[in-house]
Design a protein around this motif. Sequence first.
Motif, PDB file in Angstrom:
ATOM      1  N   ASP A 150       0.820  -1.230   0.000  1.00  0.00           N
ATOM      2  CA  ASP A 150       0.000   0.000   0.000  1.00  0.00           C
ATOM      3  C   ASP A 150       0.844   1.266   0.000  1.00  0.00           C
ATOM      4  N   ARG A 157      -5.365  -1.151   2.785  1.00  0.00           N
ATOM      5  CA  ARG A 157      -6.388  -1.975   3.433  1.00  0.00           C
ATOM      6  C   ARG A 157      -7.157  -2.909   2.496  1.00  0.00           C
ATOM      7  N   GLN A 165      -8.299  -6.141   0.810  1.00  0.00           N
ATOM      8  CA  GLN A 165      -8.251  -7.502   1.352  1.00  0.00           C
ATOM      9  C   GLN A 165      -8.521  -8.582   0.307  1.00  0.00           C
ATOM     10  N   THR A 182      -1.275  -5.095   3.042  1.00  0.00           N
ATOM     11  CA  THR A 182      -1.690  -3.774   2.541  1.00  0.00           C
ATOM     12  C   THR A 182      -1.918  -2.760   3.665  1.00  0.00           C
ATOM     13  N   ASP A 215      -5.581  -6.291   7.195  1.00  0.00           N
ATOM     14  CA  ASP A 215      -5.082  -5.764   5.923  1.00  0.00           C
ATOM     15  C   ASP A 215      -4.116  -6.765   5.285  1.00  0.00           C
TER      16      ASP A 215
END
Length: 339
Positions: free
Chosen positions: A286, A293, A295, A324, A330
Amino acid sequence: MTCSILVGGAWGDEGKGKCITYLCDNDKPDIIARAGVGPNAGHSVEFNGEKYGLRLTPSGFVHTGAKLMIGAGVLVNPDVLFSEFENLSKYDVKGRMSIDSRCAIINEDHMSRDKSSEHLAKKIGSTGSGCGPANSDRVMRTIDLAKDIPELEDYIADVSLECNKTLDEGGDVFIEGSQGFALSLYYGTYPYVTSKDTTASTFAADVGVGPTKVDEVYAVFKSYISRVGEGPFPTEMTQEEAESKGLEEYGVVTGRRRRIGYFDMELAKESCRINGATQIALTCVDRLFDCARVQNYSELSQETRDFISQIEQETGVPVTIISTGPDLKDTIDLRKELL
Ligand code: GTP
Ligand code: IMP
Ligand code: MG
């Protein structure tokens, strides 16, 4: 019965803390055993909205059903350990911890030698935690072992015996490595390395598990690279570039600013080969791409997927865990699909 080892793929701080917490919370191993050099490590764990910085306690402590162990190869500083017992009292780390009787002990003299040594502190940029001088005394066979320290009496065990017994009875053992491949005394950027080998084979030996017992080796890579301390760093970027990309970082143990660089495919290939990696966990995706976040793999952009596929093609190792964000949620876990 599964015996897994987790290793850092580069110069440490790859996000092993988060990956170990996720894997242990998810897979629920019977034993989580800490391998690696000693309290020079700093693992960050975020769990249930709280942040912990760990130096000796296994990062998998959040799985409260597991026994926690420190393998014979690891250097122990009893003060660091006892302060972590205090900070983690909520998780009963103290009540679940065993230390191998053969662990070597770091004392004040090791720490002051580390901090005052021109060579270690200045040239190499050591963490000052006493690990280098302690391993040197260990080689000279002058160091105290855990079995000689009265305050550790309640925690002493034969970690190798415990791990092998659990595996023989069909249980699962998770071995946590620390530091990273490029800091290995043998395979890293010598002399700008730590005081011991930091590859999967040594982590197995640290805990006393033989190579024929190991099933999985997770190599953790960050989507970019960071390095604390001195030494070569072929893909390093300038501090200004790192800042403009929002990739500034500071060390957990030393608070030093980390040097930042681009992902290094040649290093990743060598690291996977020498560690015998069977899976890759890729963290901080990320921070490089816009996917905080996320998933589900299907929600990753094509650019992110291409980056992941390139790593898989070049290393020959599947990327099964994609992180992430710092929270355990995450995480994209592809192990069921890919293995
Ligand atoms: P190891 O030394 O490998 O254990 O790494 P670490 O846990 O020490 O990593 P570091 O100190 O660099 O911690 C990085 C911070 O980033 C911690 O606060 C982690 O919770 C967090 N983190 C871990 N994985 C991710 C991720 O995938 N994305 C983001 N944004 N943060 C992450
Ligand atoms: P020492 O292990 O304290 O002797 O430090 C030697 C080198 O390894 C220095 O460059 C340290 O910054 C680095 N190092 C040791 N442990 C870690 C770690 O856990 N993460 C990152 N760098 C580390
Ligand atoms: Mg770290």
